[in-house]
Design a protein around this motif. Structure first.
Motif, PDB file in Angstrom:
ATOM      1  N   SER A 117     -16.051   5.099  -3.975  1.00 22.14           N
ATOM      2  CA  SER A 117     -16.137   6.448  -4.528  1.00 22.14           C
ATOM      3  C   SER A 117     -17.426   7.047  -4.205  1.00 22.14           C
ATOM      4  CB  SER A 117     -15.724   6.811  -5.962  1.00 22.14           C
ATOM      5  OG  SER A 117     -15.705   7.917  -6.326  1.00 22.14           O
ATOM      6  N   THR A 156     -11.621   7.004   0.623  1.00 27.65           N
ATOM      7  CA  THR A 156     -10.759   7.298  -0.455  1.00 27.65           C
ATOM      8  C   THR A 156     -10.207   5.989  -0.885  1.00 27.65           C
ATOM      9  OG1 THR A 156      -9.030   7.746   1.160  1.00 27.65           O
ATOM     10  CG2 THR A 156     -10.184   9.462   0.266  1.00 27.65           C
ATOM     11  N   VAL A 199     -14.579  18.914  -6.159  1.00 29.36           N
ATOM     12  CA  VAL A 199     -13.953  18.183  -7.383  1.00 29.36           C
ATOM     13  C   VAL A 199     -13.602  19.232  -8.270  1.00 29.36           C
ATOM     14  CG1 VAL A 199     -14.453  16.813  -9.088  1.00 29.36           C
ATOM     15  CG2 VAL A 199     -15.343  16.095  -6.937  1.00 29.36           C
ATOM     16  N   ARG A 229     -16.421  15.493  -3.497  1.00 26.62           N
ATOM     17  CA  ARG A 229     -15.707  13.984  -3.224  1.00 26.62           C
ATOM     18  C   ARG A 229     -15.913  13.891  -1.656  1.00 26.62           C
ATOM     19  NH1 ARG A 229     -10.754  11.939  -2.864  1.00 26.62           N
ATOM     20  NH2 ARG A 229     -10.017  13.926  -3.889  1.00 26.62           N
ATOM     21  N   TYR A 277     -15.909  16.589   2.924  1.00 29.65           N
ATOM     22  CA  TYR A 277     -15.838  16.589   1.636  1.00 29.65           C
ATOM     23  C   TYR A 277     -14.695  17.244   1.137  1.00 29.65           C
ATOM     24  CZ  TYR A 277     -20.487  14.622   1.555  1.00 29.65           C
ATOM     25  OH  TYR A 277     -21.722  13.993   1.929  1.00 29.65           O
ATOM     26  N   THR A 322     -19.577  20.173  -7.227  1.00 33.53           N
ATOM     27  CA  THR A 322     -19.446  18.517  -7.062  1.00 33.53           C
ATOM     28  C   THR A 322     -18.413  18.383  -5.971  1.00 33.53           C
ATOM     29  OG1 THR A 322     -19.934  18.044  -9.429  1.00 33.53           O
ATOM     30  CG2 THR A 322     -18.920  16.272  -8.089  1.00 33.53           C
ATOM     31  N   ILE A 325     -19.552  10.749  -4.324  1.00 33.68           N
ATOM     32  CA  ILE A 325     -19.719  12.110  -4.771  1.00 33.68           C
ATOM     33  C   ILE A 325     -20.954  12.644  -4.358  1.00 33.68           C
ATOM     34  CG2 ILE A 325     -17.915  11.870  -6.563  1.00 33.68           C
ATOM     35  CD1 ILE A 325     -20.302  12.327  -8.448  1.00 33.68           C
ATOM     36  N   GLN A 370     -22.626   6.573  -4.943  1.00 34.56           N
ATOM     37  CA  GLN A 370     -21.551   5.819  -4.390  1.00 34.56           C
ATOM     38  C   GLN A 370     -21.347   4.580  -4.819  1.00 34.56           C
ATOM     39  OE1 GLN A 370     -21.725   5.120   0.089  1.00 34.56           O
ATOM     40  NE2 GLN A 370     -20.609   2.955  -0.264  1.00 34.56           N
TER      41      GLN A 370
END
Length: 158
Positions: A64, A60, A156, A42, A153, A40, A66, A78
């Motif tokens: 959000s 940020t 996570v 972000r 990215y 995953t 991912i 999103q």
């Protein structure tokens, strides 16, 4: 003559035993290279260059985004972080992908922006530590989109 008979019986016995024995390659098999993009991610920043204009979006703040990548599919999600108070934002999509060396191609099968479905997007990817960067052209004739997209990215952590 008994020696000849003994030799024949021995030969037949060896043939019978060898026919029933399977040979296995016990040499170590090369491990398939694991896909370092699995997991995953972000989205931190997105940079779009379209018709000479550059737009940088900081993902940020207030939003959000991912991306989830498994063995053969990807998905992205999103949403706004204000829970729809200012303006509700929700974007989702996904599909199959191909990865060959540093060439990553998404085959977008599902998308909340339906005119994007059925398109392929090819990116050059680089991975340094826990940072993934993908850059490529997004071209969607039905939406009038033709731009270079660079996304950065961070992985996570569990």
């Amino acid at each position: 003559m008994p020696t000849f008979r003994f030799l024949c019986l021995s030969l037949v016995s060896v043939l019978i035993v060898s026919c029933g024995t399977q040979t296995r390659d016990s040499s170590p098999q090369p491990a398939s290279r694991p896909n370092p993009m699995l997991g995953t991610w972000r989205l931190l920043t997105g940079t779009l260059v379209e018709k000479g204009q550059t737009t940088v979006t900081d993902y940020t703040r207030g939003v959000s985004f991912i991306k989830i990548i498994n063995g053969d599919h990807f998905a992205f999600l999103q949403h706004d972080l204000t829970k729809g108070k200012d303006s509700a934002v929700f974007v989702a999509g996904g599909g199959r992908y191909d990865l060959r060396d540093s060439t990553y191609t998404e085959h977008l099968e599902y998308c909340s922006a339906r005119e994007w479905e059925g398109n392929d997007f090819t990116f050059r990817v680089s991975l340094r530590g826990d940072t993934l960067v993908q850059q490529g052209v997004e071209k969607v004739a039905g939406a009038g989109v033709d731009r270079v997209n660079t996304e950065r990215y961070v992985r996570v952590k569990d």
